[in-house]
Design an enzyme around this catalytic site. Structure first.
Site, PDB file in Angstrom:
ATOM      1  N   PHE A 132       0.875  -1.179   0.000  1.00  0.00           N
ATOM      2  CA  PHE A 132       0.000   0.000   0.000  1.00  0.00           C
ATOM      3  C   PHE A 132       0.907   1.221   0.000  1.00  0.00           C
ATOM      4  O   PHE A 132       1.615   1.470   0.977  1.00  0.00           O
ATOM      5  CB  PHE A 132      -0.853  -0.079   1.270  1.00  0.00           C
ATOM      6  CG  PHE A 132      -1.812   1.052   1.526  1.00  0.00           C
ATOM      7  CD1 PHE A 132      -3.086   1.028   0.983  1.00  0.00           C
ATOM      8  CD2 PHE A 132      -1.472   2.102   2.375  1.00  0.00           C
ATOM      9  CE1 PHE A 132      -4.010   2.031   1.277  1.00  0.00           C
ATOM     10  CE2 PHE A 132      -2.384   3.112   2.672  1.00  0.00           C
ATOM     11  CZ  PHE A 132      -3.652   3.074   2.118  1.00  0.00           C
ATOM     12  N   ARG A 252      -5.968   0.071  10.988  1.00  0.00           N
ATOM     13  CA  ARG A 252      -5.613   0.376  12.394  1.00  0.00           C
ATOM     14  C   ARG A 252      -6.072  -0.727  13.339  1.00  0.00           C
ATOM     15  O   ARG A 252      -5.448  -0.949  14.379  1.00  0.00           O
ATOM     16  CB  ARG A 252      -6.180   1.766  12.755  1.00  0.00           C
ATOM     17  CG  ARG A 252      -5.375   2.846  12.051  1.00  0.00           C
ATOM     18  CD  ARG A 252      -5.990   4.229  12.039  1.00  0.00           C
ATOM     19  NE  ARG A 252      -5.145   5.101  11.192  1.00  0.00           N
ATOM     20  CZ  ARG A 252      -5.504   6.300  10.751  1.00  0.00           C
ATOM     21  NH1 ARG A 252      -6.673   6.802  11.072  1.00  0.00           N
ATOM     22  NH2 ARG A 252      -4.663   7.007   9.990  1.00  0.00           N
ATOM     23  N   GLU A 372       0.698   3.482  10.021  1.00  0.00           N
ATOM     24  CA  GLU A 372      -0.770   3.573   9.835  1.00  0.00           C
ATOM     25  C   GLU A 372      -1.380   4.678  10.714  1.00  0.00           C
ATOM     26  O   GLU A 372      -2.501   4.564  11.208  1.00  0.00           O
ATOM     27  CB  GLU A 372      -1.435   2.205   9.990  1.00  0.00           C
ATOM     28  CG  GLU A 372      -0.887   1.241   8.933  1.00  0.00           C
ATOM     29  CD  GLU A 372      -1.685   0.004   8.687  1.00  0.00           C
ATOM     30  OE1 GLU A 372      -2.913   0.047   8.861  1.00  0.00           O
ATOM     31  OE2 GLU A 372      -1.077  -1.013   8.305  1.00  0.00           O
ATOM     32  N   GLU A 376      -0.210  10.518  17.678  1.00  0.00           N
ATOM     33  CA  GLU A 376      -0.715  11.905  17.651  1.00  0.00           C
ATOM     34  C   GLU A 376      -1.840  12.031  16.616  1.00  0.00           C
ATOM     35  O   GLU A 376      -2.838  12.723  16.850  1.00  0.00           O
ATOM     36  CB  GLU A 376       0.440  12.871  17.332  1.00  0.00           C
ATOM     37  CG  GLU A 376       1.509  12.952  18.420  1.00  0.00           C
ATOM     38  CD  GLU A 376       2.314  11.669  18.629  1.00  0.00           C
ATOM     39  OE1 GLU A 376       2.622  10.979  17.626  1.00  0.00           O
ATOM     40  OE2 GLU A 376       2.617  11.334  19.785  1.00  0.00           O
TER      41      GLU A 376
HETATM   42  N1  CAA Z   1     -12.799   7.579   5.753  1.00  0.00           N
HETATM   43  C1  CAA Z   1     -13.193   8.100   4.557  1.00  0.00           C
HETATM   44  N2  CAA Z   1     -13.063   9.397   4.256  1.00  0.00           N
HETATM   45  C2  CAA Z   1     -12.517  10.202   5.190  1.00  0.00           C
HETATM   46  C3  CAA Z   1     -12.095   9.726   6.447  1.00  0.00           C
HETATM   47  C4  CAA Z   1     -12.252   8.368   6.717  1.00  0.00           C
HETATM   48  N3  CAA Z   1     -11.882   7.854   7.898  1.00  0.00           N
HETATM   49  N4  CAA Z   1     -11.595  10.760   7.157  1.00  0.00           N
HETATM   50  C5  CAA Z   1     -11.717  11.849   6.381  1.00  0.00           C
HETATM   51  N5  CAA Z   1     -12.285  11.518   5.183  1.00  0.00           N
HETATM   52  C6  CAA Z   1     -12.578  12.403   4.065  1.00  0.00           C
HETATM   53  C7  CAA Z   1     -13.278  13.673   4.525  1.00  0.00           C
HETATM   54  O1  CAA Z   1     -14.678  13.511   4.506  1.00  0.00           O
HETATM   55  C8  CAA Z   1     -12.823  14.702   3.504  1.00  0.00           C
HETATM   56  O2  CAA Z   1     -13.573  14.640   2.333  1.00  0.00           O
HETATM   57  P1  CAA Z   1     -14.532  15.894   1.859  1.00  0.00           P
HETATM   58  O3  CAA Z   1     -13.598  17.075   1.741  1.00  0.00           O
HETATM   59  O4  CAA Z   1     -15.095  15.459   0.573  1.00  0.00           O
HETATM   60  O5  CAA Z   1     -15.526  16.056   2.960  1.00  0.00           O
HETATM   61  C9  CAA Z   1     -11.415  14.223   3.154  1.00  0.00           C
HETATM   62  O6  CAA Z   1     -11.341  12.824   3.497  1.00  0.00           O
HETATM   63  C10 CAA Z   1     -10.355  14.986   3.891  1.00  0.00           C
HETATM   64  O7  CAA Z   1     -10.710  14.958   5.260  1.00  0.00           O
HETATM   65  P2  CAA Z   1      -9.951  15.861   6.337  1.00  0.00           P
HETATM   66  O8  CAA Z   1      -9.944  17.280   5.846  1.00  0.00           O
HETATM   67  O9  CAA Z   1     -10.515  15.562   7.669  1.00  0.00           O
HETATM   68  O10 CAA Z   1      -8.502  15.240   6.209  1.00  0.00           O
HETATM   69  P3  CAA Z   1      -7.093  15.846   6.566  1.00  0.00           P
HETATM   70  O11 CAA Z   1      -6.342  16.097   5.329  1.00  0.00           O
HETATM   71  O12 CAA Z   1      -7.252  16.985   7.546  1.00  0.00           O
HETATM   72  O13 CAA Z   1      -6.399  14.598   7.284  1.00  0.00           O
HETATM   73  C11 CAA Z   1      -5.880  13.016   8.975  1.00  0.00           C
HETATM   74  C12 CAA Z   1      -6.932  13.958   8.349  1.00  0.00           C
HETATM   75  C13 CAA Z   1      -6.575  12.339  10.141  1.00  0.00           C
HETATM   76  C14 CAA Z   1      -4.685  13.792   9.505  1.00  0.00           C
HETATM   77  C15 CAA Z   1      -5.449  11.983   7.920  1.00  0.00           C
HETATM   78  O14 CAA Z   1      -4.729  12.589   6.898  1.00  0.00           O
HETATM   79  C16 CAA Z   1      -4.629  10.839   8.480  1.00  0.00           C
HETATM   80  O15 CAA Z   1      -5.189   9.858   8.960  1.00  0.00           O
HETATM   81  N6  CAA Z   1      -3.264  10.928   8.393  1.00  0.00           N
HETATM   82  C17 CAA Z   1      -2.378   9.814   8.714  1.00  0.00           C
HETATM   83  C18 CAA Z   1      -2.074   9.038   7.481  1.00  0.00           C
HETATM   84  C19 CAA Z   1      -1.560   7.659   7.790  1.00  0.00           C
HETATM   85  O16 CAA Z   1      -2.123   6.933   8.613  1.00  0.00           O
HETATM   86  N7  CAA Z   1      -0.504   7.255   7.096  1.00  0.00           N
HETATM   87  C20 CAA Z   1       0.037   5.941   7.213  1.00  0.00           C
HETATM   88  C21 CAA Z   1       0.367   5.419   5.841  1.00  0.00           C
HETATM   89  S1  CAA Z   1       0.253   3.698   5.571  1.00  0.00           S
HETATM   90  C22 CAA Z   1       1.569   2.991   6.347  1.00  0.00           C
HETATM   91  O17 CAA Z   1       1.794   3.235   7.485  1.00  0.00           O
HETATM   92  C23 CAA Z   1       2.471   2.133   5.545  1.00  0.00           C
HETATM   93  C24 CAA Z   1       2.501   0.696   5.746  1.00  0.00           C
HETATM   94  O18 CAA Z   1       2.895   0.024   4.812  1.00  0.00           O
HETATM   95  C25 CAA Z   1       2.100   0.012   7.017  1.00  0.00           C
END
Ligand code: CAA
Length: 393
Positions: A132, A252, A372, A376
């Site tokens: 991913f 998560r 993931e 924070e």
């Molecule tokens: N499910 C579906 N849609 C969602 C959602 C959810 N849980 N949360 C928000 N959205 C939608 C919102 O409705 C919004 O859409 P609209 O504008 O159309 O209403 C859009 O997504 C943006 O929402 P926000 O403005 O709330 O989002 P944001 O940009 O402020 O970010 C955040 C919120 C919580 C910080 C989010 O970006 C986040 O979770 N960040 C962390 C990312 C992460 O977990 N990265 C890990 C990568 S994977 C990994 O670790 C690698 C691996 O291989 C294990």
């Protein structure tokens, strides 16, 4: 049999079929995975044979319907199985978790029948492995600003950019990639693609040398104008961030379960050690200082486990589970860090050496507070839901 059947108390959902599944996974983890864990940790070797055997047991696509090659199980069963695997080897658990939660799940929810037939089925059967690719060097916690581009060309798109910290990145056959068709549109330009890692231009540009989970690869990927046909667009144009965040909600629960397994391993080792180790003429288990550590470990572990199962059950019931998943991951990962730290303390000088698995547990625990979504970020997600009404007004 699982070491502590009281953990199921008050959970009527844990029926005989779930107990049987857990016993099978537990027996496999104890006999085949655990004896290999220290060696895998030391060599960083990918556990190919173990993954092959887990595939045969139906563990690589646990929640995918049988029609598409999966086992058709629920999320509670998945969480329980992952805990068993992680208690034996956290590296193996994250390989399994990424394939199930971050690759099979979005294909199952957002894929067309054609995509399910071609990509989901072999991934769920464990004949192929997935990764991913969301994070980038400059965009970890803030994926909405990602820079990887998808440019329209005849019959498809060309993807260009760098992705960072991609679990399974070295071994994956298929990669779920997020890229923007128009950066000026913010998150509404982000799309999700299925990329065959054999496609020209796909490169594993770096492998990370890590503190823990060393037997799972963490890769930097470079997409050098990788051509992706239209049929590999997952969901619609501009839906990419929502697919990513929705997928991470499920992911998560997987990482929370991995953290539970790490905690349990450290907790059980601490109880064993405290019963055997004598100081001042008696087992150290007789000392109140040690008893308090054990009591707090047991409480934090079971508390995090119940939050994890509650999130999994909410998902299974079709309820919104964003907050529950964030709470589960936050509680389970912070419990894992606390429990593994205290586990080393219980083991004293022995715990600081590789002779005891608590040293590995401690190193493996740290990543669960980071990937993931960091702790924070989980707090941000929880607070956003708590203040949902305030934010609307
Ligand atoms: N499910 C579906 N849609 C969602 C959602 C959810 N849980 N949360 C928000 N959205 C939608 C919102 O409705 C919004 O859409 P609209 O504008 O159309 O209403 C859009 O997504 C943006 O929402 P926000 O403005 O709330 O989002 P944001 O940009 O402020 O970010 C955040 C919120 C919580 C910080 C989010 O970006 C986040 O979770 N960040 C962390 C990312 C992460 O977990 N990265 C890990 C990568 S994977 C990994 O670790 C690698 C691996 O291989 C294990």
């Amino acid at each position: 049999m699982n070491t502590d059947s009281t953990m199921y108390q008050g959970w009527p959902e844990v029926d005989e079929s779930k107990k049987l599944l857990i016993e099978q996974v537990h027996a496999f983890a104890e006999s085949k995975i655990k004896p290999m864990a220290a060696k895998l940790d030391a060599t960083g070797e990918f556990p190919k044979e173990i993954i092959q055997q887990l595939s045969e047991m139906g563990i690589m696509g646990m929640m995918v319907p049988e029609q598409w090659g999966g086992s058709g199980m629920d999320t509670v069963s998945y969480a329980m199985a992952l805990e068993e695997i992680a208690a034996a080897c956290a590296s193996t658990a994250v390989i399994v978790s990424v394939n199930n939660s971050l690759v099979c799940a979005p294909l199952n929810y957002f894929g067309s029948d054609l995509q399910k037939q071609k990509y989901l089925t072999p991934l769920a059967q464990g004949k192929k492995l997935g990764c991913f690719a969301l994070s980038e060097p400059g965009h970890g916690s803030d994926p909405a600003g990602l820079e990887c581009s998808a440019t329209r060309v005849a019959g498809g798109f060309k993807i260009r950019g760098t992705k960072n910290w991609i679990t399974n990145g070295k071994e994956a056959d298929y990669c779920i990639v997020f890229a923007t068709v128009d950066k000026t549109q913010g998150h509404k330009g982000i799309c999700c693609f299925i990329v065959d890692t054999k496609a020209p231009g796909f490169q594993v540009s770096k492998l990370e040398d890590k503190l823990g989970i060393t037997a799972s690869s963490t890769a930097q990927l470079f997409f050098d104008d990788v051509y992706v046909p239209d049929e590999c667009l997952l969901g619609k144009i501009g839906e990419g961030l929502k697919i990513a965040l929705n997928t991470l909600d499920g992911g998560r629960i997987g990482i929370a379960s991995q953290a539970l397994g790490i905690s349990r391993s450290a907790f059980e080792s601490s109880k064993r050690f405290a019963s055997e180790r004598e100081q001042f003429g008696a087992p150290i288990a007789k000392l109140q200082a040690i008893q308090w550590f054990i009591a707090d470990m047991a409480t934090r572990l079971q508390g995090a486990r119940l939050l994890t199962w509650a999130a999994a059950r909410s998902k299974d019931l079709g309820l919104k589970f964003t907050k529950e998943a964030a709470m589960a991951k936050l509680a389970a990962s912070e419990a894992a860090m606390w429990i593994t730290t205290k586990a080393i303390q219980v083991h004293g000088g022995y715990g600081y050496t590789k002779e005891y698995s608590v040293e590995r547990n401690f190193r493996d625990a740290k990543i669960t507070e980071i990937y993931e979504g960091t702790s924070e970020i989980q707090r941000l997600v929880i607070a956003a839901q708590e203040f949902a009404n305030v934010n609307k007004s």
